[in-house]
Design an enzyme around this catalytic site. Sequence first.
Site, PDB file in Angstrom:
ATOM      1  N   HIS A 187      34.189 -27.675  23.825  1.00  0.00           N
ATOM      2  CA  HIS A 187      34.355 -29.006  23.244  1.00  0.00           C
ATOM      3  C   HIS A 187      33.024 -29.596  22.811  1.00  0.00           C
ATOM      4  CE1 HIS A 187      38.599 -30.337  24.704  1.00  0.00           C
ATOM      5  NE2 HIS A 187      38.604 -29.935  23.465  1.00  0.00           N
ATOM      6  N   CYS A 485      38.267 -19.984   8.872  1.00  0.00           N
ATOM      7  CA  CYS A 485      38.622 -21.331   9.333  1.00  0.00           C
ATOM      8  C   CYS A 485      38.185 -21.555  10.775  1.00  0.00           C
ATOM      9  CB  CYS A 485      40.124 -21.582   9.196  1.00  0.00           C
ATOM     10  SG  CYS A 485      41.149 -20.522  10.235  1.00  0.00           S
TER      11      CYS A 485
END
Length: 549
Positions: A187, A485
Amino acid sequence: MPDATGLAGIGVSAGVAAGPLLRIAAAPALPPPVPVGDPEAEVRRAYAALAEVVADLERRADRATEATVAEVLRAEALMAGDEELRDAVREHIEDGTDAPHAIDAAFGTFREMFAEAGGYLAERVADLDDLRDRAVAVLLGLPMPGVPQPGHPYVLAARDLAPADTADLDPDQVVALVTEIGGPTSHTAILARALGLPAVVACPGVLRVAEHTRVLVDGATGRVDVGVDEATVVAARRDAAAEAAAVAGSSGPGRTSDGHAVKLLANVGSAKNVPAADQAHAEGIGLFRTELLFLDRASEPGRDEQITAYREVFRAMAGRRVVIRTLDAGADKPLPFLHQDGEPNPALGVRGLRVARRRPGVLTAQLAAIAAAAADCDADVWVMAPMVSTLTEATEFAAAVHEAGLPRAGVMIEVPAAALRAGDLLRAVDFLSIGTNDLSQYTFAADRMCGELADLLDPWQPALLQLIAICGAAGRETGKPVGVCGEAAADPQLAPVLAGLGISSLSMSPRALPAVRAALARHSYAECRRLAELAVAAPDAVAARKSVL
């Protein structure tokens, strides 16, 4: 800077910044246990603390200016409000444990379960720790954990960062992030890129640096220089401001200096993310994550609900490409309505397209909803499946997409088997999209939450680049698009290398688009090809990065 010493980590968000180092405050310590006289009152107290944490996270999500940050905060709020967690807290209190210790024990149980599950769930362990700290702080009447607010620019250091830690970061104060653990897909890495902050993770020793020591952080190389002088800090800030001004001036389609096109697309989870993509001049959507619609649901979203959610994005992107990914869920991203049994190794289990083996109706219904949503919109809708490994899977998925009335079917390349047979896959589908996060994990047999192995997940690893090169070559041979991506797409230094490997589009957080656009514009296509050859031929990730910088 003759007196400076250097620490080494993994650069996960490019850029150079310098300033005094400050740390996040330590987690609240639990006091000694106390007897529970009224269990129901204690349960209410614990539930109220969890509810306050949920409300605080939702407020932070509403304030967040970055859509990626808001999405992550809302996902964390869902965890804090989970019914199973509340039931576990109640059980501990009914057994005689006071509220703070009951919350600590309940989160501890879930922490062990998530860590053992590996993959996506293991990545949420830091979130659980943060939620525990926040709930205990509420119960003890202490301030919730947060980042320092000294009123001047500084470098933030921590063992790891939870999403809530980054929600209120002031870019005028926090100029860079450094964590002791974590990896390229943590994160911290994702949010740093979304916020445009230089960041280094897996940097042992950073927490031993005395607070207020001046450090210089290089988010590309992973180097953290400790004890730099004031002149170095001033120069770093001046250079960063000049780079930011140059990047801010970039616009238009992605292309190299001699006009070779590399389409620049945005990753989104809902229509709320589209304005940020427009502001960054995205040429379309390269990854529309549909699983956010399915999260924390006891039953599958209905046809009308799905159509509405998809149509909002399609209409907002009229005239542009939208690559929508079918449900990316499974054993390591469990969804209640799927009722999946536990698996010995979730990362290698029934996930992504494999869910259709057990529940084919979920995929059929989703494709029908996508087709209905696309029918009255002008967006160029492409559909891709996650976790495809074989030609048979690709062929069957393409048939299902076309049967639903959708013209373009593609697959994600997330496992080495698919990359190695990219040419065969492109004879069955219309495009490929490389998910570098999972492809790294499976190529190097390295769990994304294992800090000791974070160097193996560096997107500059030559073996990973070689697999990307195989896919790019297959795209050139067949004349079909091959995009990236994964988080690697957001690295400005890596963008010319990916273009040189044959990648025709890059999809990323909208905040990363200007820097990637500017990086591509500084190189000719021939230079990109040369840089790609150097990177693939390098002996390791560090050498690969140095060979092109």
